[in-house]
Scaffold this motif. Structure first.
Motif, PDB file in Angstrom:
ATOM      1  N   THR A   1      37.798  35.260  43.198  1.00  0.00           N
ATOM      2  CA  THR A   1      37.561  36.573  42.607  1.00  0.00           C
ATOM      3  C   THR A   1      36.932  36.522  41.216  1.00  0.00           C
ATOM      4  O   THR A   1      35.973  37.254  40.947  1.00  0.00           O
ATOM      5  CB  THR A   1      38.854  37.397  42.569  1.00  0.00           C
ATOM      6  OG1 THR A   1      39.297  37.659  43.911  1.00  0.00           O
ATOM      7  CG2 THR A   1      38.635  38.733  41.863  1.00  0.00           C
TER       8      THR A   1
ATOM      9  N   HIS B   1      42.267  37.151  39.231  1.00  0.00           N
ATOM     10  CA  HIS B   1      42.806  36.482  40.419  1.00  0.00           C
ATOM     11  C   HIS B   1      43.773  37.394  41.164  1.00  0.00           C
ATOM     12  O   HIS B   1      43.636  37.636  42.377  1.00  0.00           O
ATOM     13  CB  HIS B   1      43.502  35.189  39.978  1.00  0.00           C
ATOM     14  CG  HIS B   1      44.109  34.395  41.082  1.00  0.00           C
ATOM     15  ND1 HIS B   1      43.685  33.123  41.403  1.00  0.00           N
ATOM     16  CD2 HIS B   1      45.127  34.667  41.942  1.00  0.00           C
ATOM     17  CE1 HIS B   1      44.413  32.652  42.409  1.00  0.00           C
ATOM     18  NE2 HIS B   1      45.312  33.572  42.745  1.00  0.00           N
ATOM     19  N   GLU B   2      44.765  37.903  40.444  1.00  0.00           N
ATOM     20  CA  GLU B   2      45.769  38.753  41.088  1.00  0.00           C
ATOM     21  C   GLU B   2      45.172  40.097  41.493  1.00  0.00           C
ATOM     22  O   GLU B   2      45.579  40.678  42.497  1.00  0.00           O
ATOM     23  CB  GLU B   2      46.957  38.957  40.150  1.00  0.00           C
ATOM     24  CG  GLU B   2      47.682  37.676  39.759  1.00  0.00           C
ATOM     25  CD  GLU B   2      48.160  36.859  40.958  1.00  0.00           C
ATOM     26  OE1 GLU B   2      48.481  37.476  42.003  1.00  0.00           O
ATOM     27  OE2 GLU B   2      48.199  35.619  40.854  1.00  0.00           O
TER      28      GLU B   2
ATOM     29  N   GLY C   1      41.918  35.076  46.047  1.00  0.00           N
ATOM     30  CA  GLY C   1      42.327  34.959  44.647  1.00  0.00           C
ATOM     31  C   GLY C   1      41.471  34.030  43.814  1.00  0.00           C
ATOM     32  O   GLY C   1      40.952  34.414  42.757  1.00  0.00           O
TER      33      GLY C   1
ATOM     34  N   HIS D   1      43.686  39.579  44.916  1.00  0.00           N
ATOM     35  CA  HIS D   1      44.732  39.640  45.941  1.00  0.00           C
ATOM     36  C   HIS D   1      45.106  41.091  46.243  1.00  0.00           C
ATOM     37  O   HIS D   1      45.223  41.492  47.409  1.00  0.00           O
ATOM     38  CB  HIS D   1      45.989  38.903  45.463  1.00  0.00           C
ATOM     39  CG  HIS D   1      45.898  37.417  45.493  1.00  0.00           C
ATOM     40  ND1 HIS D   1      45.354  36.710  46.541  1.00  0.00           N
ATOM     41  CD2 HIS D   1      46.314  36.480  44.587  1.00  0.00           C
ATOM     42  CE1 HIS D   1      45.433  35.414  46.290  1.00  0.00           C
ATOM     43  NE2 HIS D   1      46.007  35.251  45.106  1.00  0.00           N
TER      44      HIS D   1
ATOM     45  N   ASP E   1      48.226  29.026  46.826  1.00  0.00           N
ATOM     46  CA  ASP E   1      47.364  29.733  47.773  1.00  0.00           C
ATOM     47  C   ASP E   1      46.848  28.796  48.861  1.00  0.00           C
ATOM     48  O   ASP E   1      46.792  29.164  50.040  1.00  0.00           O
ATOM     49  CB  ASP E   1      46.177  30.363  47.029  1.00  0.00           C
ATOM     50  CG  ASP E   1      46.588  31.535  46.155  1.00  0.00           C
ATOM     51  OD1 ASP E   1      47.797  31.858  46.116  1.00  0.00           O
ATOM     52  OD2 ASP E   1      45.700  32.129  45.516  1.00  0.00           O
TER      53      ASP E   1
ATOM     54  N   THR F   1      51.229  38.383  43.361  1.00  0.00           N
ATOM     55  CA  THR F   1      50.999  39.719  43.905  1.00  0.00           C
ATOM     56  C   THR F   1      51.815  39.840  45.179  1.00  0.00           C
ATOM     57  O   THR F   1      51.700  38.995  46.080  1.00  0.00           O
ATOM     58  CB  THR F   1      49.504  39.936  44.215  1.00  0.00           C
ATOM     59  OG1 THR F   1      48.766  39.845  43.001  1.00  0.00           O
ATOM     60  CG2 THR F   1      49.268  41.310  44.833  1.00  0.00           C
TER      61      THR F   1
END
Length: 236
Positions: free
Chosen positions: A102, A53-54, A99, A57, A200, A81
């Motif tokens: 992903t 996820h990060e 994010g 980003h 988000d 992030t």
């Protein structure tokens, strides 16, 4: 992995492996789904989802021209992030939006490598990505999480036979494919239980004027579609 020189290692990494038996592919999918659905294993494995996820980003922030400051991963499996640049605009929107989709997209990319029987290449590409991400981590737990994940992948790719590598690779990719969906439900549950302007979806609400719930639906729709495509590619 049998190679000892750099050339031999390089050859081993990019060689085409034999396709695993269908029962192994299905079995690893069942195990991965169980890991996502059962609370105990999910609580541990979710750290991998946070890394992806990060990482999403971070990658889009760089591609959109933002200056990446760093990534922090937390023991509650959350993460953040930080990047510098315009506080609005398409670059910021894409950075925030990517994010939650992903992990599933990474799983889909991994399927393409597996269908070409590039199993070791998949594992080593994962190690390279984790090593690059490690340079951006700014807290101790994040370092432990990324190094631990990379160490597991390295040990499997270096010390185990081809059939074990295949099983692990399919388990890893099945997990990423399925694991993209559950955090979307968790996000909406958290928004109902304890609204946070930093989620988000709520950041995207402020950036675009589109309600956060619509963004949650978008995340879920993309991930479910990717799962359906991934299942079709792997099993049919």
């Amino acid at each position: 992995m049998e190679g000892t020189s750099l050339a031999e290692v390089w050859q081993d990494v990019f060689q085409v492996q034999s396709a695993p038996p269908p029962w192994l592919v299905i079995a690893m999918g069942v195990v991965a789904l169980a890991v996502v659905l059962v609370r105990g294993p999910w609580r541990i494995a979710r750290n991998v989802v946070t890394i992806a996820h990060e990482g999403g980003h971070a990658l889009v922030a760089v591609l959109s021209g933002r200056t990446l400051t760093g990534i922090r991963l937390h023991s509650d499996t959350s993460g953040v992030t930080v990047s510098r640049g315009r506080p609005d605009g398409i670059g910021m929107i894409l950075t925030v939006a990517v994010g939650y989709i992903t992990p599933s997209l990474v799983g889909l990319f991994g399927i393409l490598l597996l269908l070409d029987n590039r199993i070791t290449a998949l594992l080593w590409l994962s190690i390279v990505i984790l090593a690059a991400m490690l340079l951006l981590i700014r807290n101790v737990y994040g370092v432990v999480s990324v190094v631990g994940t990379g160490a597991v992948v390295f040990l499997v790719s270096w010390f185990t036979p081809a059939d074990v590598q295949a099983g692990f690779a399919y388990l890893f990719i099945w997990f990423l494919l399925f694991a993209g969906v559950r955090p979307v439900f968790e996000l909406q549950a958290q928004r109902r239980r304890q609204p946070s302007p930093q989620s988000d979806a709520d950041q995207l609400d402020r950036l675009t004027g589109v309600p956060g719930t619509v963004w949650v639906f978008f995340f879920g729709l993309v991930n479910v579609a990717v799962v359906a495509l991934g299942v079709w590619l792997l099993l049919f």
